[in-house]
Design an enzyme around this catalytic site. Structure first.
Site, PDB file in Angstrom:
ATOM      1  N   HIS A   6      44.482  50.518  53.444  1.00 43.27           N
ATOM      2  CA  HIS A   6      43.356  49.845  52.796  1.00 43.27           C
ATOM      3  C   HIS A   6      43.485  49.862  51.262  1.00 43.27           C
ATOM      4  CE1 HIS A   6      41.426  49.286  56.601  1.00 43.27           C
ATOM      5  NE2 HIS A   6      41.252  50.575  56.814  1.00 43.27           N
TER       6      HIS A   6
HETATM    7  O1  RIB Z   1      37.099  50.116  55.053  1.00 44.85           O
HETATM    8  C1  RIB Z   1      38.073  50.826  54.340  1.00 44.85           C
HETATM    9  C2  RIB Z   1      37.508  51.392  53.060  1.00 44.85           C
HETATM   10  O2  RIB Z   1      36.458  52.305  53.385  1.00 44.85           O
HETATM   11  C3  RIB Z   1      38.488  52.176  52.229  1.00 44.85           C
HETATM   12  O3  RIB Z   1      38.218  51.965  50.870  1.00 44.85           O
HETATM   13  C4  RIB Z   1      38.205  53.602  52.603  1.00 44.85           C
HETATM   14  O4  RIB Z   1      38.578  54.510  51.599  1.00 44.85           O
HETATM   15  C5  RIB Z   1      36.727  53.592  52.845  1.00 44.85           C
HETATM   16  O5  RIB Z   1      36.035  53.759  51.648  1.00 44.85           O
END
Ligand code: RIB
Ligand code: CA
Length: 322
Positions: free
Chosen positions: A243
């Site tokens: 992510h």
């Molecule tokens: O959905 C993924 C996101 O949510 C990422 O930024 C992870 O660190 C959480 O904050």
């Protein structure tokens, strides 16, 4: 050199993204701004100070938002994803260093004002700090070079939501903030689940980092145990999505991504809370304000192999720093 502010709810994938930024050759990290999200603001700020000092990152840490602007899909922190301490429950020693006294949103404004047109803001948590900064400084859209957001899901490549059928965690945690930011006119690129869930890191990748990237590789290996266990429980596979590091990859190598222009709104109430909706600038809609929305770029495709290679190569340079 790209001057960067990193706005993070520093949990496991945020820490991996911070090291990616730190070891990238052409990044001048101006500040780390924390927010609540993966853990409380106390814990995310402690985690930022810990990672900064362990890896000699020369950037001040500013404590940012401790709560959402109004609504949120959540009433607790996702310790089942990031551990109770936000870093996979590895041992974290007592941290002597403290964060700066200026609030995180004010720091964004101050740094952008001192460097007009030069700052890339990479936001990988809730958008609360950016929305608060817009309140403090309505001229922020003209001051920032760009905003790169990890958040949202638009349905490309079959990805819609990870905390509800239609919502992604960062947006669902403060939907009104996200809606304000996407309508603000800040030159924005959204790196959503559409691409971040397309790229995965597996056991082999983490082993390579552990063996080749010195203490940074060992740290990433250690914090990723909890994250991989969560993903395995959910998907049956011992691999995790990439992510927050995908947002950093966009900063470093936008050519790895395909994008399209779109207006973006966020649903702030009801069962679709946190859903990101894109409007097509080539279509004339009959209702609402869809035709007048400022254009964002949304990522629709990614060269996953290229991204993983870039991450690995960048982290390998950690050995030269140790
Ligand atoms: O959905 C993924 C996101 O949510 C990422 O930024 C992870 O660190 C959480 O904050
Ligand atoms: Ca995050």
């Amino acid at each position: 050199m790209k001057k960067v502010i990193f706005d993070t709810d520093i949990g496991i994938d945020d820490a991996m993204a911070l090291l990616f930024l730190h070891y990238a050759r052409d990044v001048d990290l101006q500040a780390i701004v924390t927010g609540f999200g993966n853990a409380s603001i106390e814990d995310t700020t402690r985690n930022a100070l810990y990672v900064r000092d362990r890896f000699n990152i020369a950037a001040p840490v500013y404590r940012g938002a401790e709560e959402s602007m109004s609504t949120s899909l959540f009433d607790s922190y996702p310790d089942f994803v990031h551990g109770k301490n936000g870093l996979g429950d590895i041992d974290i020693p007592h941290i002597r260093a403290t964060h700066e006294s200026t609030d995180g949103a004010q720091a964004i404004v101050d740094i952008a004002t001192a460097n007009p047109g030069d700052i890339s803001l990479v936001a990988v948590g809730r958008l609360s700090n950016v929305a608060n900064a817009l309140k403090l400084c309505p001229e922020l859209p003209q001051l920032l070079r760009e905003l790169i957001v990890m958040g949202g899901a638009f349905g490309f490549n079959g990805h819609r939501g990870n905390v509800s059928p239609v919502a992604e965690a960062n947006i669902a945690g403060d939907p009104e903030a996200a809606d304000i930011v996407f309508q603000s006119g800040i030159p924005t690129t959204i790196v959503g689940l559409d691409v971040t869930a397309q790229t995965t890191m597996d056991d082999n990748f983490f082993e390579l980092l552990k063996n080749e990237a010195g203490d940074a590789g060992q740290f990433i290996f250690d914090i990723s145990r909890h994250y991989l266990a969560f993903h395995e429980e959910r998907t049956g596979r011992h691999v995790c999505s990439v992510h927050d590091s995908s947002a950093v990859a966009y900063l470093l190598a936008p050519e790895l991504f395909t994008t399209r222009d779109a207006g973006v709104r966020v649903v702030s109430t009801g069962p679709a809370m946190g859903q990101t909706i894109w409007s097509d600038p080539n279509v004339s809609y009959q209702t609402g304000t869809w035709n007048e929305l400022p254009r964002c770029k949304i990522c629709t495709g990614v060269d996953s192999r290229g991204l993983l290679t870039l991450y690995r190569k960048t982290l390998l340079s950690a050995v030269d720093h140790s």
